[in-house]
Enzyme design. Structure first.
Site, PDB file in Angstrom:
ATOM      1  CB  THR A  36       0.694  -3.112  11.064  1.00 11.21           C
ATOM      2  OG1 THR A  36      -0.565  -3.378  10.440  1.00 11.21           O
ATOM      3  CG2 THR A  36       0.777  -3.815  12.405  1.00 11.21           C
ATOM      4  CB  CYS A  37       2.008  -1.157   6.527  1.00 13.79           C
ATOM      5  SG  CYS A  37       1.981  -2.944   6.264  1.00 13.79           S
ATOM      6  CG  ASN A  38      -3.222  -3.925   5.382  1.00 15.68           C
ATOM      7  OD1 ASN A  38      -3.577  -2.987   4.685  1.00 15.68           O
ATOM      8  ND2 ASN A  38      -3.667  -5.145   5.196  1.00 15.68           N
ATOM      9  NE  ARG A  39      -3.699  -6.218  11.249  1.00 16.51           N
ATOM     10  CZ  ARG A  39      -4.717  -7.048  10.977  1.00 16.51           C
ATOM     11  NH1 ARG A  39      -5.804  -7.033  11.695  1.00 16.51           N
ATOM     12  NH2 ARG A  39      -4.645  -7.913  10.008  1.00 16.51           N
TER      13      ARG A  39
ATOM     14  CB  SER B  59      -1.183 -10.866   7.487  1.00 14.63           C
ATOM     15  OG  SER B  59      -0.778 -10.730   8.818  1.00 14.63           O
TER      16      SER B  59
ATOM     17  CD  GLN C  11       7.833  -7.080   6.922  1.00 12.19           C
ATOM     18  OE1 GLN C  11       6.908  -6.329   6.653  1.00 12.19           O
ATOM     19  NE2 GLN C  11       8.901  -7.189   6.155  1.00 12.19           N
TER      20      GLN C  11
ATOM     21  CD  GLN D 201       4.445  -4.094  11.233  1.00 14.04           C
ATOM     22  OE1 GLN D 201       3.475  -4.820  11.050  1.00 14.04           O
ATOM     23  NE2 GLN D 201       4.859  -3.217  10.330  1.00 14.04           N
TER      24      GLN D 201
END
Length: 170
Positions: A32-35, A88, A95, A99
Protein backbone atom coordinates in the site's frame (compact mmCIF):
# COMPACT_ATOMS: atom_id res chain seq x y z
CA UNK A 1 13.78 2.35 2.25
CA UNK A 2 10.01 1.93 1.82
CA UNK A 3 10.15 3.02 -1.82
CA UNK A 4 12.77 0.40 -2.68
CA UNK A 5 10.52 -2.42 -1.44
CA UNK A 6 7.27 -1.00 -2.85
CA UNK A 7 5.50 -3.29 -5.32
CA UNK A 8 3.20 -2.28 -8.12
CA UNK A 9 0.80 -4.73 -9.77
CA UNK A 10 3.28 -5.88 -12.42
CA UNK A 11 6.09 -6.37 -9.90
CA UNK A 12 3.77 -8.55 -7.80
CA UNK A 13 2.90 -10.65 -10.85
CA UNK A 14 6.59 -11.14 -11.67
CA UNK A 15 7.43 -12.05 -8.08
CA UNK A 16 4.53 -14.51 -7.89
CA UNK A 17 5.77 -16.18 -11.09
CA UNK A 18 9.26 -16.56 -9.64
CA UNK A 19 7.82 -17.82 -6.34
CA UNK A 20 5.59 -20.41 -7.98
CA UNK A 21 8.50 -21.92 -9.94
CA UNK A 22 10.40 -22.99 -6.83
CA UNK A 23 8.17 -22.90 -3.74
CA UNK A 24 5.04 -24.52 -2.38
CA UNK A 25 4.31 -22.09 0.48
CA UNK A 26 1.27 -19.84 0.17
CA UNK A 27 2.25 -16.20 -0.43
CA UNK A 28 0.34 -12.93 -0.50
CA UNK A 29 2.23 -9.71 -1.22
CA UNK A 30 0.62 -6.56 0.17
CA UNK A 31 1.89 -3.16 -0.89
CA UNK A 32 0.00 0.00 0.00
CA UNK A 33 1.13 3.61 0.11
CA UNK A 34 2.46 3.02 3.61
CA UNK A 35 3.59 -0.62 3.81
CA UNK A 36 4.96 -3.59 1.94
CA UNK A 37 4.29 -6.91 3.64
CA UNK A 38 4.45 -10.57 2.72
CA UNK A 39 1.90 -12.92 4.26
CA UNK A 40 3.26 -16.43 4.08
CA UNK A 41 2.04 -19.85 5.07
CA UNK A 42 5.16 -21.95 4.76
CA UNK A 43 8.42 -23.10 6.32
CA UNK A 44 11.36 -21.20 7.79
CA UNK A 45 13.11 -21.81 4.47
CA UNK A 46 10.17 -20.13 2.71
CA UNK A 47 10.57 -17.10 5.01
CA UNK A 48 14.21 -16.79 3.96
CA UNK A 49 13.21 -17.23 0.31
CA UNK A 50 10.62 -14.43 0.53
CA UNK A 51 13.20 -12.10 2.07
CA UNK A 52 15.62 -12.95 -0.73
CA UNK A 53 12.92 -12.47 -3.37
CA UNK A 54 11.97 -9.03 -2.04
CA UNK A 55 15.61 -8.01 -1.52
CA UNK A 56 16.48 -8.87 -5.12
CA UNK A 57 13.48 -6.89 -6.34
CA UNK A 58 14.58 -3.90 -4.24
CA UNK A 59 18.22 -4.25 -5.25
CA UNK A 60 19.42 -4.12 -1.66
CA UNK A 61 19.92 -6.35 1.35
CA UNK A 62 17.11 -7.26 3.73
CA UNK A 63 16.45 -4.38 6.18
CA UNK A 64 16.69 -6.30 9.47
CA UNK A 65 16.40 -3.19 11.65
CA UNK A 66 13.33 -1.80 9.85
CA UNK A 67 11.45 -5.07 9.29
CA UNK A 68 9.27 -7.19 11.54
CA UNK A 69 8.32 -10.86 11.57
CA UNK A 70 5.24 -12.34 13.19
CA UNK A 71 4.47 -16.03 13.55
CA UNK A 72 1.49 -18.14 14.56
CA UNK A 73 -1.25 -16.28 16.47
CA UNK A 74 0.61 -12.95 16.32
CA UNK A 75 0.76 -13.23 12.52
CA UNK A 76 -2.97 -13.99 12.30
CA UNK A 77 -3.77 -11.06 14.57
CA UNK A 78 -1.57 -8.77 12.47
CA UNK A 79 -3.33 -9.71 9.21
CA UNK A 80 -6.72 -9.11 10.83
CA UNK A 81 -5.66 -5.76 12.31
CA UNK A 82 -4.15 -4.53 9.03
CA UNK A 83 -7.18 -5.59 6.99
CA UNK A 84 -9.54 -3.90 9.46
CA UNK A 85 -7.54 -0.67 9.30
CA UNK A 86 -6.45 -0.91 12.92
CA UNK A 87 -2.73 -0.75 12.05
CA UNK A 88 -3.09 2.19 9.69
CA UNK A 89 -1.79 5.70 10.18
CA UNK A 90 -5.44 6.65 9.72
CA UNK A 91 -7.37 4.48 12.15
CA UNK A 92 -10.10 2.50 10.37
CA UNK A 93 -8.82 3.42 6.90
CA UNK A 94 -11.19 1.70 4.44
CA UNK A 95 -8.71 2.10 1.58
CA UNK A 96 -6.43 -0.49 3.19
CA UNK A 97 -9.27 -3.04 3.01
CA UNK A 98 -9.72 -2.34 -0.71
CA UNK A 99 -5.99 -2.54 -1.38
CA UNK A 100 -5.66 -5.86 0.42
CA UNK A 101 -8.65 -7.25 -1.50
CA UNK A 102 -6.95 -6.25 -4.76
CA UNK A 103 -3.64 -7.77 -3.64
CA UNK A 104 -5.47 -10.97 -2.69
CA UNK A 105 -7.14 -11.06 -6.12
CA UNK A 106 -3.72 -10.83 -7.79
CA UNK A 107 -2.37 -13.65 -5.60
CA UNK A 108 -5.39 -15.83 -6.46
CA UNK A 109 -4.84 -15.17 -10.18
CA UNK A 110 -1.19 -16.16 -9.78
CA UNK A 111 -2.10 -19.32 -7.88
CA UNK A 112 0.14 -18.42 -4.94
CA UNK A 113 -2.54 -18.84 -2.27
CA UNK A 114 -4.17 -22.06 -1.12
CA UNK A 115 -6.73 -23.21 1.39
CA UNK A 116 -5.10 -21.67 4.47
CA UNK A 117 -4.62 -18.22 2.96
CA UNK A 118 -8.10 -18.27 1.40
CA UNK A 119 -9.67 -18.97 4.78
CA UNK A 120 -7.54 -16.37 6.54
CA UNK A 121 -8.25 -13.59 4.06
CA UNK A 122 -11.98 -14.28 3.84
CA UNK A 123 -12.10 -14.20 7.64
CA UNK A 124 -10.18 -10.92 7.61
CA UNK A 125 -12.58 -9.46 5.03
CA UNK A 126 -15.59 -10.42 7.14
CA UNK A 127 -13.94 -8.93 10.23
CA UNK A 128 -13.14 -5.68 8.40
CA UNK A 129 -16.75 -5.32 7.28
CA UNK A 130 -17.95 -5.90 10.85
CA UNK A 131 -15.48 -3.39 12.28
CA UNK A 132 -16.65 -0.80 9.75
CA UNK A 133 -20.35 -1.38 10.34
CA UNK A 134 -20.59 -2.40 14.00
CA UNK A 135 -17.89 -0.40 15.78
CA UNK A 136 -19.24 2.81 17.28
CA UNK A 137 -15.82 4.50 17.28
CA UNK A 138 -15.35 4.03 13.53
CA UNK A 139 -18.98 4.99 12.76
CA UNK A 140 -18.63 8.18 14.81
CA UNK A 141 -15.39 9.12 13.09
CA UNK A 142 -16.96 8.62 9.66
CA UNK A 143 -20.09 10.57 10.60
CA UNK A 144 -18.02 13.56 11.72
CA UNK A 145 -15.52 13.14 8.88
CA UNK A 146 -12.63 13.28 11.35
CA UNK A 147 -10.10 10.49 11.74
CA UNK A 148 -7.33 10.04 14.27
CA UNK A 149 -3.98 9.87 12.51
CA UNK A 150 -1.29 7.70 14.15
CA UNK A 151 2.26 8.87 14.29
CA UNK A 152 4.87 7.36 16.58
CA UNK A 153 3.50 8.07 20.06
CA UNK A 154 0.98 10.68 18.84
CA UNK A 155 -2.61 10.60 17.58
CA UNK A 156 -3.65 13.66 15.55
CA UNK A 157 -7.13 14.53 14.27
CA UNK A 158 -7.33 14.41 10.49
CA UNK A 159 -9.96 16.01 8.28
CA UNK A 160 -11.52 14.02 5.47
CA UNK A 161 -12.81 15.55 2.26
CA UNK A 162 -16.47 14.84 1.50
CA UNK A 163 -15.84 14.55 -2.23
CA UNK A 164 -12.56 12.64 -2.28
CA UNK A 165 -13.21 10.17 0.57
CA UNK A 166 -9.49 10.03 1.21
CA UNK A 167 -7.53 11.68 3.95
CA UNK A 168 -5.07 14.48 4.42
CA UNK A 169 -2.69 14.66 7.36
CA UNK A 170 -1.34 17.96 8.61
Amino acid sequence: MREAFALDREAKRRLYAVWMEAHEGELLLVSTCNRTEAYLYGTDEDVAAVRTLLSRHAGRSWPEAESFHFQDEAALRHVLEVTCGLRSQVLGDAQIFSQIKEDYRLAVEAGSVGTVMHRLLHSAFRAAKRVASETSCIRALRRWRVWPCRLPGVILPVGVSQTWKGCACW
